[in-house]
Design an enzyme around this catalytic site. Structure first.
Site, PDB file in Angstrom:
ATOM      1  N   GLU A 170       0.737  -1.170  -0.063  1.00  0.00           N
ATOM      2  CA  GLU A 170      -0.036   0.198   0.233  1.00  0.00           C
ATOM      3  C   GLU A 170       0.916   1.329   0.066  1.00  0.00           C
ATOM      4  O   GLU A 170       0.876   1.935   1.164  1.00  0.00           O
ATOM      5  CB  GLU A 170      -0.993   0.088   1.113  1.00  0.00           C
ATOM      6  CG  GLU A 170      -1.854  -1.051   1.163  1.00  0.00           C
ATOM      7  CD  GLU A 170      -2.977  -1.073   2.421  1.00  0.00           C
ATOM      8  OE1 GLU A 170      -2.773  -0.008   3.006  1.00  0.00           O
ATOM      9  OE2 GLU A 170      -3.921  -1.686   2.371  1.00  0.00           O
ATOM     10  N   GLU A 229      -5.168  -8.740   1.059  1.00  0.00           N
ATOM     11  CA  GLU A 229      -5.779  -8.480   2.234  1.00  0.00           C
ATOM     12  C   GLU A 229      -7.247  -8.169   2.136  1.00  0.00           C
ATOM     13  O   GLU A 229      -7.746  -7.558   0.960  1.00  0.00           O
ATOM     14  CB  GLU A 229      -5.254  -7.170   3.030  1.00  0.00           C
ATOM     15  CG  GLU A 229      -4.025  -7.245   3.460  1.00  0.00           C
ATOM     16  CD  GLU A 229      -3.428  -5.883   4.293  1.00  0.00           C
ATOM     17  OE1 GLU A 229      -4.351  -5.036   4.699  1.00  0.00           O
ATOM     18  OE2 GLU A 229      -2.117  -5.653   4.199  1.00  0.00           O
TER      19      GLU A 229
HETATM   20  C1  FCB Z   1      -4.572  -2.354   5.699  1.00  0.00           C
HETATM   21  C2  FCB Z   1      -3.038  -2.520   6.055  1.00  0.00           C
HETATM   22  C3  FCB Z   1      -2.965  -3.407   7.224  1.00  0.00           C
HETATM   23  C4  FCB Z   1      -3.942  -3.138   8.161  1.00  0.00           C
HETATM   24  C5  FCB Z   1      -5.133  -3.420   7.491  1.00  0.00           C
HETATM   25  C6  FCB Z   1      -6.498  -3.506   8.538  1.00  0.00           C
HETATM   26  O1  FCB Z   1      -4.452  -1.153   5.040  1.00  0.00           O
HETATM   27  O2  FCB Z   1      -2.139  -2.747   4.660  1.00  0.00           O
HETATM   28  O3  FCB Z   1      -1.671  -3.374   7.838  1.00  0.00           O
HETATM   29  O4  FCB Z   1      -3.594  -2.218   8.826  1.00  0.00           O
HETATM   30  O5  FCB Z   1      -5.321  -2.344   6.669  1.00  0.00           O
END
Ligand code: FCB
Length: 498
Positions: free
Chosen positions: A221, A405
């Site tokens: 990110e 994620e």
């Molecule tokens: C993402 C992050 C991860 C965590 C989630 C909830 O943006 O990459 O580290 O904080 O959110």
């Protein structure tokens, strides 16, 4: 444009991640919001919202990777053990001043550094096909450059070997926001040289772990670090300057490209790509089309275009509503000859973090159009996942995708172990993933965020995102209900409608 003027950044992205300002009324406020919603100009095709999941289980392709994810600073703890150097998150969390809502740090976190063997056993019990974790740069190079710390390499070797013993595929992120503090002292990501330092660090890792067949990820990110870290100041290093944020975008992407090249030069096994968090956006008013296009440029194309097309969008940076309010000329001057071809070096996989969608209003502000989780930047809308995945496949060259994620924090109203809201969330997102695969999207796996409850950045320990509950007093691990549910999904390689 004034370099340090951050006034509109806070307003414009009132609901972007970690901006804890709330929009007036939110979804619950019937009238005005409902009217705005009725007037929406959806960017998605109508088909996206009309779809309902089939009554029978949706099956996934053979070999689909069911995973779970963590990151170094959020779970490891052991902040001063075995030669680890300080990162910007150590500094930021220790600085006080309300940076972290509960005043906590990642000093101990889930103590994964000492408990990783038991955690790997939990992964095995869950039936995971893949585990995504990140390497802490300051365990490998404590000051961000120069000498290598063997103990840091040994720690990750233990995890990598332990995963192999348990037949779990590693997904290794080289950088999940924990920049070595000395590199921030020298200027941080706004400084071009940081990209070279990063490539040196990656070179060390590839030299040691080049025979590890993994999904390698360069940076996690880059958008969140650039915007939250250098524009809003809500994350480390806590700077509020849109020009620094824009420079941090470019130099992280450059670091990504240099690292892909280093990976190729080492002949490392597996495949490599970036992890991008992407967000479908929708106008809340027919007159907000231009603003919405600008926000789409900032949130999505500013990252996808350089990596997959070798160009920057022209509508991301500037002073119009919805744009990143940095100086476009200053940004352009940072982009040297050859940078874009480096950044667009061919990748073998694209990691996508999906946490939801957003509306955009006439001011170009990101506003709430769906219910959020306890994390009020996370607007829950499972069809947005389908929309995002099909869009990437349609608008860009075809590249294998992994959802690196996807998840929600515990619902405040549910007790920590009985997390049925997480089950509903995951079910609906798995269904949309299966739907996208059925429509030709090359999605090859899905990593739930997170394996364990952990240190959630500026939210400290107030949000629990894990499939496994962690008692931070005793470090006892207890699987939540979602853990058992996920075990069954993985065993069946299918998601059932109820
Ligand atoms: C993402 C992050 C991860 C965590 C989630 C909830 O943006 O990459 O580290 O904080 O959110």
């Amino acid at each position: 444009m004034a370099g340090n003027d951050n006034t509109f950044s806070r307003n414009r992205f009132s609901l972007t991640r970690r901006q804890l300002l709330t929009s007036a009324g939110g979804l619950a406020a019937g009238g005005a919001v409902a009217a705005a919603l009725a007037a929406c100009t959806p960017l998605a095709s109508p088909k996206n919202t009309a779809w309902t999941p089939p009554a029978s289980p949706m099956r996934f392709p053979k070999g689909y990777v069911w995973g779970a994810a963590t990151s170094a600073y959020q779970v490891e703890g052991a902040w001063n053990v075995d030669g680890r150097g300080p990162s910007i998150w150590d500094t930021f969390s220790r600085a006080g001043g309300g940076h972290i809502v509960d005043g906590s740090t990642g000093d101990v976190a889930a103590d994964h550094y000492h408990r990783w063997k038991g955690d790997l056993d939990l992964m095995k019990e869950l039936g995971l096909g893949g585990y995504r974790f990140s390497i802490s740069w300051t365990r490998i190079q404590p000051t961000g450059s120069g000498a290598v710390n063997q103990k840091g390499l040994d720690f990750y070797k233990g995890i990598i070997d332990g995963l192999a013993e348990r037949d779990i595929r590693p997904a290794i992120t080289l950088f999940h926001w924990d920049l070595p503090q000395p590199l921030q002292d020298a200027g941080g990501w706004p400084l071009r040289d940081t990209a070279n330092r990063f490539a040196d660090y990656a070179d060390i890792v590839f030299g040691v772990f080049g025979d590890v067949d993994a999904d390698w990820f360069t940076l996690n990110e880059p958008k969140t670090l650039a915007f939250n870290g250098y524009w809003y100041g809500s994350h480390a290093p806590g700077i509020m300057d849109p020009n620094q944020a824009a420079a941090a975008v470019h130099h992280q992407l450059l670091a990504h490209g240099l690292t892909v090249q280093a990976w190729g030069a080492h002949g490392v096994k597996g495949r490599i790509g970036p992890v991008l968090n992407l967000t479908p956006v929708t106008a809340t008013d027919p007159a907000a089309a231009e603003q919405t296009k600008n926000v789409d440029a900032v949130e999505n194309r500013l990252f996808l275009d350089p990596v997959l097309k070798g160009s920057y969008p022209t509508d991301a940076i500037g002073s119009a509503n919805g744009q990143l309010p940095a100086d476009p000329d200053q940004f352009e001057a940072l982009v040297k000859d050859g940078d874009l071809s480096t950044i667009s070096s061919p990748i073998g996989v694209l990691g996508v973090n999906y946490y939801g969608v957003s509306g955009v209003d006439l001011n170009g502000t990101m506003v709430k159009i769906h219910k959020t989780s306890t994390a009020d930047w996370e607007q829950i809308w499972a069809p947005g996942l389908y929309q995002l995945l099909t869009r990437i496949t349609k608008d860009y060259k075809r590249v294998p995708l992994l959802l690196t994620e996807n998840g929600i924090p515990d619902d405040m109203l549910q007790n920590g172990l009985n997390d049925s809201a997480r089950i509903s969330y995951l079910r609906s997102h798995f269904q949309q993933a299966a739907r996208a695969i059925g429509d030709g999207v090359p999605l090859e796996g899905h990593y739930v965020w997170a394996l364990l409850d952990n240190f959630e950045w500026a939210e400290g320990y107030t949000q629990r995102w894990g499939l496994v509950h962690v008692d931070f007093g005793t470090q006892k691990r207890t699987p939540k209900k979602s853990f058992d549910w996920y075990t069954k999904v993985i065993a069946a390689n299918a998601v059932s409608p109820v």
